[in-house]
Motif scaffolding. Structure first.
Motif, PDB file in Angstrom:
ATOM      1  N   GLY A 127       0.824  -1.198   0.000  1.00  0.00           N
ATOM      2  CA  GLY A 127       0.000   0.000   0.000  1.00  0.00           C
ATOM      3  C   GLY A 127       0.860   1.250   0.000  1.00  0.00           C
ATOM      4  O   GLY A 127       1.991   1.237   0.500  1.00  0.00           O
ATOM      5  N   HIS A 128       0.360   2.327  -0.554  1.00  0.00           N
ATOM      6  CA  HIS A 128       1.150   3.546  -0.691  1.00  0.00           C
ATOM      7  C   HIS A 128       1.386   4.253   0.642  1.00  0.00           C
ATOM      8  O   HIS A 128       2.352   4.997   0.789  1.00  0.00           O
ATOM      9  N   ASP A 177       7.029   4.233   2.101  1.00  0.00           N
ATOM     10  CA  ASP A 177       8.324   4.714   2.600  1.00  0.00           C
ATOM     11  C   ASP A 177       9.074   3.647   3.387  1.00  0.00           C
ATOM     12  O   ASP A 177      10.262   3.794   3.674  1.00  0.00           O
ATOM     13  N   ARG A 178       8.389   2.556   3.719  1.00  0.00           N
ATOM     14  CA  ARG A 178       9.027   1.432   4.422  1.00  0.00           C
ATOM     15  C   ARG A 178       9.612   0.413   3.449  1.00  0.00           C
ATOM     16  O   ARG A 178      10.104  -0.639   3.888  1.00  0.00           O
ATOM     17  N   LEU A 213       7.895   4.029  -6.137  1.00  0.00           N
ATOM     18  CA  LEU A 213       8.915   5.065  -5.956  1.00  0.00           C
ATOM     19  C   LEU A 213       8.265   6.429  -5.738  1.00  0.00           C
ATOM     20  O   LEU A 213       8.688   7.210  -4.881  1.00  0.00           O
ATOM     21  N   LYS A 214       7.230   6.720  -6.516  1.00  0.00           N
ATOM     22  CA  LYS A 214       6.523   7.994  -6.359  1.00  0.00           C
ATOM     23  C   LYS A 214       5.827   8.076  -5.006  1.00  0.00           C
ATOM     24  O   LYS A 214       5.656   9.164  -4.450  1.00  0.00           O
ATOM     25  N   ALA A 215       5.417   6.925  -4.474  1.00  0.00           N
ATOM     26  CA  ALA A 215       4.702   6.899  -3.191  1.00  0.00           C
ATOM     27  C   ALA A 215       5.648   6.987  -1.998  1.00  0.00           C
ATOM     28  O   ALA A 215       5.189   7.144  -0.867  1.00  0.00           O
TER      29      ALA A 215
END
Length: 318
Positions: A148-149, A153-154, A185-187
């Motif tokens: 999930g977005h 970042d994790r 990557l965008k998220a």
């Protein structure tokens, strides 16, 4: 219960035995990292470099031969902190992808129910693999839907086997992969390169810090009280299976209507289908299980397990 500091191994300790840690012994204070990726992409090799464990029997130093068949958690102390590295079966092993996803989902649900959240998800990809096969695309889609977005970042998208590749070649291959990896990557996900050393492995792990977040799949299974087939990842897998089913059905129809039942078909992953029997070999290669493998002209209804939930359902043969 906290481990006394006198019993905590130093980061220089070398572990030669592969000792698993039971799920019920993983604590909320641990830093937990889940490793995902295709078979032979180097998940186990990174864990070995991080912990000092020896490769499994039958695996080489780069883990191009995969031996991981179950979800396996390993504990390792580093600078006084306990890290849990979770190895998983590859999504392109000789097992249905739904079975692999279900096993990973069960582990994630069980740990989340015990208030254990992940610090990071490390997705490994062989630099020599251009990431364009049907399996590559599906595996990345599952990764995206599983995390999930909100938890992107994790995620660290890690290219492996880079130490034997020319720098410019590696840069070009990674640039092409990043185009395919744009959604995550965008998220907030980041790309890293593993150089087959302990230092490189720890640089990747430590780039994730100590922040913890639940994955989308965990929240859907526990908080949303959904079954696997009702989750975003489960639906993604089911939709891919339907597309594969339609593709193979069209091949069979064209083959049966052609003279002498002979037809050459170029598969989406470069496979060639020349005969009726090879159609089924191709279908199985894409992880599609026909309800009748003996003859494409046999009709009837037979019980077969659902690709997502595993429950038996009546499905008509081709």
């Amino acid at each position: 219960m906290e481990t006394p500091s006198s019993l905590i191994p130093t980061s220089s300790s070398v572990v030669t035995l592969r000792t698993l840690i039971p799920t019920d012994e993983i604590q909320a204070s641990d830093l937990v990292f889940l490793f995902l990726g295709k078979m032979g992409s180097g998940r186990s090799n990174i864990i070995n470099k991080l912990t000092g464990m020896q490769p499994e029997d039958g695996a080489d130093n780069y883990a191009s031969v995969s031996c991981t068949r179950d979800v396996c958690a390993y504990a390792h102390y580093h600078n006084g902190q306990r890290f849990i590295f979770v190895d998983t079966p590859g999504f392109n092993q000789k097992r249905p992808q739904a079975e692999v996803l279900r096993e990973i989902a069960e582990w994630l649900k069980e740990t989340y129910q015990r208030s254990v959240e992940l610090t990071g998800v490390i997705y490994t990809h062989d630099i020599e693999d251009n990431g364009s096969s049907a399996t590559d695309l599906q595996t990345f889609q599952l990764l995206d839907r599983l995390c999930g977005h909100a938890a992107a970042d994790r995620v660290r998208l890690v290219t492996t086997m880079c130490d034997g590749v020319d720098q410019q070649v590696a840069d070009n291959k990674e640039a092409a992969l990043k185009i395919k990896w744009q959604p995550l990557l965008k998220a907030g996900a980041h790309h890293k390169r593993f150089l087959n050393t302990s230092e490189s492995g720890w640089e990747i792990v430590e780039s994730l810090g100590e922040t913890k977040k639940p994955l989308l799949l965990q929240k859907e299974l526990k908080d949303g009280k959904k079954g696997l087939d009702g989750t975003t990842a489960g639906k993604c897998l089911w939709q891919t299976r339907q597309a594969t089913f339609r593709q193979v059905t069209n091949i069979c129809i064209r083959l049966l209507s052609s003279p002498n039942h002979s037809l050459t078909v170029t598969g989406s992953d470069g496979c060639l289908v020349d005969t009726l029997s090879n159609v089924f070999a191709y279908a199985l290669h894409l992880d599609w299980t026909p309800s009748c493998r003996k003859s494409a002209t046999t009709c009837g209804l037979r019980l077969m397990p659902c690709w997502v939930c595993g429950r038996e359902r009546r499905t008509q043969c081709i």
